[in-house]
Structure formats: C-alpha cells, structure tokens
Design an enzyme around this catalytic site. Structure first.
Site, mmCIF file in Angstrom:
data_model
loop_
_atom_site.group_PDB
_atom_site.id
_atom_site.type_symbol
_atom_site.label_atom_id
_atom_site.label_comp_id
_atom_site.label_asym_id
_atom_site.label_seq_id
_atom_site.Cartn_x
_atom_site.Cartn_y
_atom_site.Cartn_z
ATOM 1 N N LYS A 27 -0.856 -2.882 9.989
ATOM 2 C CA LYS A 27 -2.113 -3.491 9.897
ATOM 3 C C LYS A 27 -2.346 -4.174 10.946
ATOM 4 O O LYS A 27 -1.371 -4.294 12.151
ATOM 5 C CB LYS A 27 -2.127 -4.637 8.705
ATOM 6 C CG LYS A 27 -2.164 -4.180 7.242
ATOM 7 C CD LYS A 27 -2.720 -5.054 6.376
ATOM 8 C CE LYS A 27 -2.871 -4.084 4.789
ATOM 9 N NZ LYS A 27 -3.506 -5.093 3.959
ATOM 10 N N ARG B 9 4.780 -2.937 -0.013
ATOM 11 C CA ARG B 9 3.559 -1.540 0.267
ATOM 12 C C ARG B 9 3.928 -1.091 1.625
ATOM 13 O O ARG B 9 2.947 -1.749 2.372
ATOM 14 C CB ARG B 9 2.390 -1.996 -0.167
ATOM 15 C CG ARG B 9 1.257 -0.507 -0.422
ATOM 16 C CD ARG B 9 -0.093 -1.326 -0.719
ATOM 17 N NE ARG B 9 -1.024 -0.183 -0.859
ATOM 18 C CZ ARG B 9 -1.722 0.375 0.076
ATOM 19 N NH1 ARG B 9 -1.733 -0.347 1.038
ATOM 20 N NH2 ARG B 9 -2.558 1.414 -0.143
#
Length: 272
Positions: free
Chosen positions: A215, A249
């Site tokens: 991210k 995840r």
C-alpha cells in the site's frame, strides 16, 4: 475458531490470505485476467496461502467503478475453477456476493461492512464468513483530506456497531472478521496509529484482518513503487501479527509465510 463456509480455521497461527486481482487496473498487479488468475491462485496456495481473496473491481484511491456484469464475468469463472480451496470474494455488490456464494465462495470481504441491507440479508442467509471493513467515503474521493479526532477510537466504534448489526441479523460471531481498512480514507499518520494500536481491536471479540500489502503508506515510508514494496509489506505483516492480527492479506505469499514461520517458532507456536 473461524467458521469459513464449509471450512474451519482454528486460528492457532496467523492465516495468510493471498490476493488475486482479476482486474486490469489494480494498483499493484492489475491484469490478472482469465486463466492467468486461476494459475496465480493455485500458485499462491502452493506457496502457503490459507485463503484466496478474489476481486474483480479495483478499490484503490481514484479507481473507476465497473458494472455488475463486468465484475461477474471476471470473478465467477475463477471461483468455479477453484473447488476445494477456501475462497473469499472481495466485493461490495450484493448481486456479486450472491453469485459468488453460489459459485463456491466461502467468505464475503466487504469494504462497505454489509451496510447495504441486501448484502446483510444475503450473507445472513448463507453459511459464509464475512469481513467487515472500515472506510470513509468512496474510492474515488476517500483520500481527499480525511480527518478524525481519534482514528483508533472512531474506527473501533464503527466496527463494533457493524459486528453488532451482523449478529442481530443472524450472523454467528465465529463467522465474523473485522478489518480497520488501512489506506481507505486515512492519511499516513492515521494508518500508523491504527497499526500501532491494532491490539485494541481484539476487544471486538472477533479475528482482525490486516491488509497492508504494497500500500501507498509503505511507499511513503520507503520511497519504493508498488512492485518494489515486498520487504516493507512483509515487515508490516509481521508487525500486524505481533499486534494481534489473525489474518494478513498479502500479495507476496511465500515471503510472508516464511517470515511468519520464524515468528511462530520464536513464540513457541505451531507452523502446521
């Protein structure tokens, strides 16, 4: 214990959820369409993924929405090609949830936390697990100056309310997972505060999922582009587990699994 459709996870060790984006525009690995997505899912299982999370619509900041028809055409063939594998469908659309469950998905990973009454009804009527995620705004605008007085308290309060709503709708507690939504309507400071205080979400009484892989917060900290953030992603996953995450995840399954084996061994845990 996590009841995951026909699967049961004891949560004696952290679970690894491998990401399969069946989209042309994912921020990190867009373009995994058709057979390549199926092959990629099998590869992630071989690398040690416990769960495969399949998404047919990018929810990155600024992402362009796709139609229900397009999303269905992307994800359903992949789900149907993975029998016997714990599969999660990453969608906020009730019609996609319903079709994915019929195709064999065992979890709904909903960035809207079942705030759509029809989504709540569909999940409650099934035996699948659900991940309730926090976000502020919509992908197109969520990163435009998000503000909180106390991000940890506000995210926790939202997730507590959604867990209570799910329970009231008939979804058993052992089917529920929560996700604080790193990068979904949060600044770097907000994301760091959530990671630092992740242990506080244990008070919700359900497993916590942390999705930090590749991210932009990691890019802000390291200066690396999305495809060069594997080391930072693995570090973030380990920190999340140390602070209470039961599921991580990730894109880089093998590296994460290996790192977690070391952590589990140090902590005297089981790697089976």
């Amino acid at each position: 214990m996590l009841s995951f459709g026909t699967f049961q996870f004891a949560l004696s060790r952290p679970l690894v959820m491998g990401i399969v984006n069946v989209t042309p525009d994912s921020f990190s690995d867009g373009g995994r369409l058709g057979q390549s997505a199926i092959d990629h899912a099998h590869r992630l299982i071989e690398e040690g993924a416990d769960i495969i999370d399949i998404g047919g619509e990018s929810t990155r900041p600024g992402a362009v929405p796709v139609s229900i028809e397009d999303e269905l055409s992307r994800v359903i063939p992949v789900i149907e090609a993975l029998p016997g594998i714990p599969v999660s469908i990453d969608t906020f659309k009730p019609d996609v949830m319903r079709a994915a469950i019929l195709a064999g998905a065992q979890m709904v990973n909903d960035i809207d936390a079942l705030q759509n009454p029809l989504a709540m009804q569909i999940v409650a009527a099934s035996n699948v697990a659900v991940c309730l995620m926090h976000k502020r705004g919509v992908p197109q605008t969520m990163q435009m100056q998000p503000e909180y007085e106390d991000v940890v308290a506000e995210v926790s309060a939202f997730l507590r309310e959604r867990v209570m709503a799910a329970r009231a709708a008939g979804i058993a507690q052992d089917r529920i997972v929560v996700d604080p939504g790193f990068g979904f309507g949060k600044t770097l400071a907000h994301n760091l505060a959530l990671l630092r205080e992740l242990h506080r979400f244990a008070a919700l009484g359900v497993p916590v999922l942390a999705g930090l892989s590749r991210k932009s917060m990691l890019g802000s900290l390291t200066g690396q582009d999305a495809m060069s953030r594997m080391p930072a992603s693995v570090a973030a996953a380990i920190i999340a587990v140390q602070r209470g995450a039961a599921i991580v995840r990730v894109h880089d399954v093998r590296a994460t699994v290996d790192a977690l084996k070391i952590l589990n061994a140090i902590n005297g845990g089981c790697n089976e």
